[in-house]
Design a protein around this motif. Structure first.
Motif, mmCIF file in Angstrom:
data_model
loop_
_atom_site.group_PDB
_atom_site.id
_atom_site.type_symbol
_atom_site.label_atom_id
_atom_site.label_comp_id
_atom_site.label_asym_id
_atom_site.label_seq_id
_atom_site.Cartn_x
_atom_site.Cartn_y
_atom_site.Cartn_z
ATOM 1 N N GLN A 157 21.225 -34.088 0.781
ATOM 2 C CA GLN A 157 20.229 -35.153 0.705
ATOM 3 C C GLN A 157 20.742 -36.389 -0.025
ATOM 4 O OE1 GLN A 157 16.970 -34.455 2.012
ATOM 5 N NE2 GLN A 157 16.744 -36.663 1.819
ATOM 6 N N ASP A 171 18.530 -45.857 4.070
ATOM 7 C CA ASP A 171 18.453 -44.392 4.204
ATOM 8 C C ASP A 171 19.832 -43.881 4.599
ATOM 9 O OD1 ASP A 171 18.050 -41.785 4.929
ATOM 10 O OD2 ASP A 171 16.708 -42.220 6.624
ATOM 11 N N GLN A 186 20.060 -42.463 8.084
ATOM 12 C CA GLN A 186 19.597 -43.320 9.195
ATOM 13 C C GLN A 186 20.246 -42.891 10.525
ATOM 14 O OE1 GLN A 186 20.774 -47.343 8.357
ATOM 15 N NE2 GLN A 186 20.193 -48.150 10.350
#
Ligand code: F6P
Length: 281
Positions: free
Chosen positions: A70, A258, A261
């Motif tokens: 993450q 992000d 993405q």
């Protein structure tokens, strides 16, 4: 910077036999999913941990990011490395080709493709090979016990394209992409194996086009900009080809912030990418 890039590329080459060797006994799924919600194999996690340890320890590397985790890991000061430790790992069950992808950015992550200073991929096929793009040149090596043995020093896409491979289910393709695909099908022959690295390498080797397009159910496609779109766009462009998200080079796509993405990905001979962009207009 040069030295750091050398060290990163060499570390990936040295890790390749360990990643390949580590596939045995790691073909089962774990309970966890990766940051994009995909099921993780024990082999994905193993390859990610190995690369974090090896790349994170290099002087001049500041950040490590991976498709399998993450968060971006802060490992020091300097260049940022983003990896897809095992691209196409769903092929492990059926014992088909897979790869490892490396992107080296001279900026903090998530970074624009224009800040890439190197990109590379390892292809675990019958032979383990490594393709490295730096300073506008693409070089191909065979990896023998992690040692890079030169096989081609200026890889260029052949001028006459031969193969194509498009991901996603046909009913999920937008109409404009489907009509482009129908034209391409009449001219080229299908090569699709389900691991982007292996499929892109068909286009690099024989000339052609690979795409994982926008889908009706996923307007940004499946593949990830930082770990897949940027490095593959960079490699194909350095080899004289073109890349596109549908309207611009993948290297021009603005990062949203992000790290995971997604981006519609199309790469291949320039003429085929120009036609794609015209079809999607
Ligand atoms: O990283 C995702 C990936 O495994 C790519 O290597 C590959 O191109 C794609 O997914 C395959 O997806 P699908 O199973 O939908 O063809």
């Amino acid at each position: 910077m040069e030295r750091t890039v050398d060290a990163v590329v060499e570390a990936v080459a040295e890790a390749a036999p360990d990643i390949r060797g580590g596939l045995i006994g790691r073909r089962s799924y774990r309970d966890s999913a990766n940051a994009s919600g995909e099921r993780q194999l024990a082999a994905d996690v193993y390859a990610d941990q190995l690369l974090e340890e090896r790349l994170g320890g290099i002087d001049g590397v500041g950040e490590y990011a991976s498709e399998e985790r993450q968060e971006i890991v802060d490992v020091g000061e300097g260049l940022s490395v983003a990896v897809d430790p095992l691209d196409g790992s769903s092929n492990l069950k059926s014992n088909n080709a897979m790869g490892t992808i490396l992107a080296v950015y001279d900026d903090d992550l998530p970074a624009a493709g224009e800040t890439l200073v190197a990109a590379a991929f390892v292809l675990y096929g019958p032979i383990t090979s490594m393709t490295v793009a730096r300073e506008g040149v693409v070089t191909e090596y065979e990896l023998v016990d992690g040692e890079m043995q030169l096989t081609e020093d200026a890889v260029e896409l052949p001028a006459d394209p031969v193969v194509y491979g498009f991901g996603g289910r046909v009913p999920d393709w937008p109409d404009d992409f489907e009509s482009y695909a129908r034209d391409v099908e009449r001219e080229l022959k299908l090569r699709y194996g389900g691991a982007m690295i292996a499929d892109v390498n068909q286009a690099l080797e024989y000339g052609g086009v690979f795409a994982y397009p926008a889908l009706e159910s996923a307007p940004n496609g499946k593949l990830r900009l930082q770990f897949e779109g940027n490095p593959i766009g960079y490699i194909v462009e350095c080899a004289g080809g073109a890349s596109s998200d549908g309207s611009q080079s993948l290297l021009e796509v603005e990062p949203t912030g992000d790290i995971h993405q997604r981006v519609p990905l199309h790469v291949g001979n320039e003429s085929l990418i120009e036609r794609l962009e015209a079809s999607l207009d």
